[in-house]
Design a protein around this motif. Structure first.
Motif, PDB file in Angstrom:
ATOM      1  N   CYS A   1       4.530   3.711  18.421  1.00 18.45           N
ATOM      2  CA  CYS A   1       4.010   2.606  17.637  1.00 18.45           C
ATOM      3  C   CYS A   1       3.009   2.007  18.276  1.00 18.45           C
ATOM      4  N   GLN A   2       2.505   2.322  19.397  1.00 18.10           N
ATOM      5  CA  GLN A   2       1.218   1.833  20.412  1.00 18.10           C
ATOM      6  C   GLN A   2       0.076   2.304  19.666  1.00 18.10           C
ATOM      7  N   LYS A   3       0.176   3.860  19.149  1.00 18.82           N
ATOM      8  CA  LYS A   3      -0.895   4.101  18.370  1.00 18.82           C
ATOM      9  C   LYS A   3      -1.171   3.605  17.007  1.00 18.82           C
ATOM     10  N   GLY A   4       0.055   2.870  16.437  1.00 26.59           N
ATOM     11  CA  GLY A   4      -0.212   2.165  14.919  1.00 26.59           C
ATOM     12  C   GLY A   4      -0.606   0.920  15.112  1.00 26.59           C
ATOM     13  N   LEU A   5      -0.690   0.106  16.152  1.00 25.60           N
ATOM     14  CA  LEU A   5      -0.876  -1.145  16.535  1.00 25.60           C
ATOM     15  C   LEU A   5      -2.152  -1.468  16.747  1.00 25.60           C
ATOM     16  N   LYS A   6      -2.948  -2.650  15.979  1.00 25.12           N
ATOM     17  CA  LYS A   6      -4.046  -3.025  16.411  1.00 25.12           C
ATOM     18  C   LYS A   6      -4.060  -3.538  17.985  1.00 25.12           C
TER      19      LYS A   6
ATOM     20  N   GLY B   1       0.842  -1.074  -0.004  1.00 22.70           N
ATOM     21  CA  GLY B   1       0.015  -0.042  -0.044  1.00 22.70           C
ATOM     22  C   GLY B   1       0.925   1.226   0.002  1.00 22.70           C
ATOM     23  N   GLU B   2       0.937   2.063   1.177  1.00 23.70           N
ATOM     24  CA  GLU B   2       1.348   3.470   1.178  1.00 23.70           C
ATOM     25  C   GLU B   2       2.763   3.131   1.436  1.00 23.70           C
ATOM     26  N   VAL B   3       3.765   3.874   0.778  1.00 21.49           N
ATOM     27  CA  VAL B   3       5.115   4.232   0.874  1.00 21.49           C
ATOM     28  C   VAL B   3       5.422   5.299   1.286  1.00 21.49           C
ATOM     29  N   ARG B   4       5.672   5.637   2.460  1.00 20.56           N
ATOM     30  CA  ARG B   4       5.977   7.026   3.112  1.00 20.56           C
ATOM     31  C   ARG B   4       7.425   7.234   3.123  1.00 20.56           C
ATOM     32  N   CYS B   5       7.846   8.484   2.780  1.00 21.20           N
ATOM     33  CA  CYS B   5       9.272   8.783   2.732  1.00 21.20           C
ATOM     34  C   CYS B   5       9.413   9.596   3.823  1.00 21.20           C
ATOM     35  N   CYS B   6       9.937   9.107   4.956  1.00 22.34           N
ATOM     36  CA  CYS B   6      10.050   9.684   6.213  1.00 22.34           C
ATOM     37  C   CYS B   6      11.051   8.924   7.000  1.00 22.34           C
ATOM     38  N   GLY B   7      11.721   9.840   8.227  1.00 25.52           N
ATOM     39  CA  GLY B   7      12.569   9.167   9.063  1.00 25.52           C
ATOM     40  C   GLY B   7      11.568   8.769  10.058  1.00 25.52           C
ATOM     41  N   LEU B   8      12.174   7.759  11.214  1.00 28.08           N
ATOM     42  CA  LEU B   8      11.308   7.051  11.921  1.00 28.08           C
ATOM     43  C   LEU B   8      11.156   8.199  13.098  1.00 28.08           C
ATOM     44  N   GLN B   9      12.219   9.017  13.208  1.00 30.09           N
ATOM     45  CA  GLN B   9      11.844   9.904  14.453  1.00 30.09           C
ATOM     46  C   GLN B   9      10.688  10.753  14.044  1.00 30.09           C
ATOM     47  N   ASN B  10      10.249  10.973  12.663  1.00 32.49           N
ATOM     48  CA  ASN B  10       9.058  11.902  12.185  1.00 32.49           C
ATOM     49  C   ASN B  10       8.028  11.417  11.757  1.00 32.49           C
ATOM     50  N   VAL B  11       7.864   9.739  11.904  1.00 32.75           N
ATOM     51  CA  VAL B  11       6.708   8.974  11.843  1.00 32.75           C
ATOM     52  C   VAL B  11       5.582   9.332  12.714  1.00 32.75           C
ATOM     53  N   HIS B  12       4.441   9.591  12.084  1.00 31.84           N
ATOM     54  CA  HIS B  12       3.159   9.573  13.077  1.00 31.84           C
ATOM     55  C   HIS B  12       2.142   8.647  12.745  1.00 31.84           C
ATOM     56  N   PHE B  13       1.522   8.057  13.672  1.00 28.20           N
ATOM     57  CA  PHE B  13       0.259   7.199  13.609  1.00 28.20           C
ATOM     58  C   PHE B  13      -0.909   7.690  13.842  1.00 28.20           C
ATOM     59  N   GLU B  14      -0.832   8.333  15.126  1.00 27.46           N
ATOM     60  CA  GLU B  14      -2.081   9.038  15.612  1.00 27.46           C
ATOM     61  C   GLU B  14      -2.695  10.294  14.712  1.00 27.46           C
ATOM     62  N   GLY B  15      -3.997   9.869  14.128  1.00 23.24           N
ATOM     63  CA  GLY B  15      -4.657  10.711  13.421  1.00 23.24           C
ATOM     64  C   GLY B  15      -4.217  10.512  11.752  1.00 23.24           C
TER      65      GLY B  15
ATOM     66  N   MET C   1      16.639 -11.406  16.978  1.00 20.73           N
ATOM     67  CA  MET C   1      15.169 -11.032  16.600  1.00 20.73           C
ATOM     68  C   MET C   1      14.403 -10.686  18.099  1.00 20.73           C
ATOM     69  N   TYR C   2      13.636  -9.893  18.053  1.00 21.20           N
ATOM     70  CA  TYR C   2      12.957  -9.736  19.517  1.00 21.20           C
ATOM     71  C   TYR C   2      11.393  -9.567  18.887  1.00 21.20           C
ATOM     72  N   ALA C   3      10.470 -10.149  19.681  1.00 16.95           N
ATOM     73  CA  ALA C   3       9.050  -9.844  19.686  1.00 16.95           C
ATOM     74  C   ALA C   3       8.529  -9.170  20.855  1.00 16.95           C
ATOM     75  N   LEU C   4       7.917  -8.056  20.574  1.00 18.32           N
ATOM     76  CA  LEU C   4       7.582  -7.404  21.917  1.00 18.32           C
ATOM     77  C   LEU C   4       6.234  -6.856  21.975  1.00 18.32           C
ATOM     78  N   GLU C   5       5.553  -6.717  22.808  1.00 15.82           N
ATOM     79  CA  GLU C   5       3.967  -6.124  23.072  1.00 15.82           C
ATOM     80  C   GLU C   5       4.209  -5.197  24.197  1.00 15.82           C
ATOM     81  N   PHE C   6       3.172  -4.248  24.220  1.00 16.86           N
ATOM     82  CA  PHE C   6       3.233  -2.903  25.243  1.00 16.86           C
ATOM     83  C   PHE C   6       2.497  -3.590  26.471  1.00 16.86           C
ATOM     84  N   ILE C   7       3.167  -3.176  27.605  1.00 10.18           N
ATOM     85  CA  ILE C   7       2.609  -3.881  28.950  1.00 10.18           C
ATOM     86  C   ILE C   7       1.188  -3.134  29.048  1.00 10.18           C
ATOM     87  N   ALA C   8       0.299  -3.971  29.310  1.00 12.25           N
ATOM     88  CA  ALA C   8      -0.987  -3.494  29.676  1.00 12.25           C
ATOM     89  C   ALA C   8      -1.220  -2.650  30.752  1.00 12.25           C
TER      90      ALA C   8
END
Length: 250
Positions: free
Chosen positions: A177-182, A132-146, A243-250
């Motif tokens: 990233c928490q805002k980007g995840l299901k 789908g979308e290919v954004r040209c952006c540094g990770l420090q500037n990527v946004h999910f919310e909104g 490799m690390y698999a991580l989830e947010f602490i509830a």
């Protein structure tokens, strides 16, 4: 990026697909299962991508939380989505993520790589709708919310890119990233590991963090480690890759 070591592409992809298979049910049309079944003879020599540094092989570690987890995508959430962070021209998307997920979006800081991905390397996948979308952006500037990426992803995949972020930017990126995840979504990281502390590459100012430093970053960002595994099948004499698999602490 494989730094000119193209022969590492297959063991890299196979190990990534194996790791993902413990957390994600691939699309029914995926070739992931055939790739995994044909890789039983993959060599088990240890290490990674980057500057020379020897290391010993470490077994995979899986927590009870990981083994008891329901595989993504979660029931009722529809097709699976993954974000490829620091995607370059899309090698990991084409060789790994498109085989494990229905849809892939990408973020990449280099406009040249984004152009090559869109117009050449990933054009068939874009035309088919799998990419789908290919954004040209540094990770420090990527946004999910909104944005259209809010709550979109089952997995956010970060490979050989986080060494370009400072500690402050890295922790801030994780938290965003928490805002980007299901709900129940994961961050999966695949990065070089130094033996101790942090090793600075003077040429590009990137940082290779040790396992202990990575885990400190995870804790500061509010992430829980579900599984960790060392990459196998790479030549000795390089940094180890983990490799690390991580989830947010509830």
């Amino acid at each position: 990026m494989l730094g000119g070591l193209g022969q590492l592409a297959r063991p890299d992809a196979v190990a990534s697909l194996r790791f993902l298979s413990e957390f994600v049910n691939p699309p029914s049309a995926s070739t992931a299962s055939s790739i995994l079944s044909s890789s039983a003879s993959t060599p088990h020599s240890q290490s990674s991508n980057g500057t020379s540094e020897s290391g010993s092989t470490a077994p995979a570690t899986t927590s009870k939380a990981a083994s008891a987890r329901t595989k993504l995508p979660l029931p009722g959430t529809g097709p699976s989505h993954v974000l490829d962070c620091g995607a370059g021209i899309g090698r990991v998307t084409k060789q790994v993520l498109i085989k494990a997920f229905d849809h892939v979006d990408l973020v990449e800081n280099s406009a040249m790589f984004v152009k090559q991905a869109k117009e050449e390397y990933l054009k068939p996948e874009i035309d088919s709708g799998r990419v789908g979308e290919v954004r040209c952006c540094g990770l420090q500037n990527v946004h999910f919310e909104g944005t259209s990426w809010e709550g979109r992803f089952d997995v956010i995949w970060c490979q050989w890119v986080l060494g370009h972020l400072t500690e402050e930017d890295l922790i801030a990126f994780f938290k965003k990233c928490q805002k980007g995840l299901k709900p129940g979504g994961l961050i999966i990281i695949k990065e070089n590991n130094a033996k101790t502390g942090i090793v600075i590459d003077e040429d590009d100012s990137s940082m290779t963090r040790s396992d202990l430093v990575w885990k400190d970053m995870f804790q500061k960002a509010g992430l829980k480690l579900l599984k960790e595994e060392m990459q196998k099948g790479f030549p000795s004499g390089l940094f180890e890759v983990k490799m690390y698999a991580l989830e947010f602490i509830a």
